[in-house]
Motif scaffolding. Sequence first.
Motif, short mmCIF file in Angstrom:
data_model
loop_
_atom_site.label_atom_id
_atom_site.label_comp_id
_atom_site.label_asym_id
_atom_site.label_seq_id
_atom_site.Cartn_x
_atom_site.Cartn_y
_atom_site.Cartn_z
N ASN A 2 90.15 49.32 38.23
CA ASN A 2 91.43 48.76 37.81
C ASN A 2 91.71 49.06 36.34
O ASN A 2 92.84 49.31 35.95
N THR A 6 94.90 51.06 34.75
CA THR A 6 95.72 50.53 33.65
C THR A 6 95.74 51.51 32.49
O THR A 6 96.79 51.74 31.87
N LYS A 9 98.16 54.26 33.23
CA LYS A 9 99.55 53.78 33.14
C LYS A 9 99.97 53.66 31.67
O LYS A 9 101.11 53.99 31.32
N PHE A 38 90.66 48.81 28.10
CA PHE A 38 91.84 49.28 28.80
C PHE A 38 92.47 50.53 28.18
O PHE A 38 93.17 51.27 28.87
N PRO A 108 97.00 44.35 31.47
CA PRO A 108 97.60 44.91 32.69
C PRO A 108 98.84 44.15 33.17
O PRO A 108 99.72 44.74 33.82
N ASN A 112 102.00 46.38 34.07
CA ASN A 112 102.54 46.37 35.44
C ASN A 112 103.99 45.86 35.46
O ASN A 112 104.80 46.36 36.24
#
Length: 396
Positions: A2, A6, A9, A38, A108, A112
Amino acid sequence: MNNQLTEQKITDLNICVLIPTYNNKLTLKRVIDGVMQFTQHIIIVNDGSTDTTSQILEAYSHLEQIHLEKNKGKGNALRTGFKHAETLGYHYAITIDSDGQHFPEDIPVFVNELEKSEDKNIILIGARNMGQDTVPKKSSFGNKFSNFWFWVETGLKLQDTQSGFRLYPLKSLKKLKFYTTKFEFEIEVIVKSAWSGTNVKNIPIKVLYDQTERVSHFRPFKDFTRISILNTWFVIVTFLFIKPRNFFRRYKKKGFKRFFKEDLLGTYSPSKKALSIALGIFIGISPFWGFHTVLVIFLALLFKLNKTIAFVFSNISIPPFIPFIIYASSKMGQYLLGIKLEYSMEEMTKNFEVLKHLKTYIIGSFSLAIIAAVGFGLVSYFLFLIFDKKVALKNG
């Protein structure tokens, strides 16, 4: 896995994480390490720290760092970071405080939300749970205070307007002019962004207030005074410029017919629309010269009435009508007080004779305002009832 998603992204959306810091030696390393889980797209602004911050940052020489010689305030640190991020080609900046109250694992949530948002011109503010036991009472009160004034100034209701965990659109910020450099900047930036059309939205985040580690540099008297002065100025600008500007922009964009249906009639009940007219008439005739717009919009917001209708009818006091209103108010005052003053309307408007009898004018003005407001309100209420019934029959 995950975290890697992230990270990708963040790269794709051109996001950096901005960490302003000032004398937070106990929590700074933990915050940086958490963010690095991240992304490596990090900018740290050392705002003239006098503790061991510089030594701690030596271990992160691979990250972008800005070291300011003197402490100039959080607002200045953020503005410096935004400019630097923009020159590096980033489109968004997530800001996170270095005092340990924010959890980097909430990054995140911002990424998102931005990814799924159709409107990319958006500011996301992390909404903290200010009701939990560890939150200081002064912080909870300050947040409610800030939320209220943000609503007055923008018409937007937010749960948290003071959280420093945010996502900013850098290109939109570049178009705005800012003046503050301390904590009040975080209010200035969201109010001016909302005024310019940027969407401002809350998203839920976690928060930790550990009094053994957390160092707050908020000075209750000085900073609260600055914030209060800023809000006072923003309220003045809101009612004298922003609200009228938005009114005329809607009118110009929609045209008279659509504007009349949507903004004047709208979805309000007949009673609400009638009360809006009554409020506008009352304020327009009342002797609060120079404050009519401020008062009518504020009261319409307070009582959840139709702001557009109230504003339109408050303009009964436009210049051509002013002499008639003053004259009628003076005559009403004379009637109620049982006196008779000998001056013509021409003498009143040219020599301002009415000012010699302010008591008479003020009593008459309020009385006339009440009578006119009740009269117009009742008539408009029945007209709105008839109109709504016709519309219902037509659609039925």
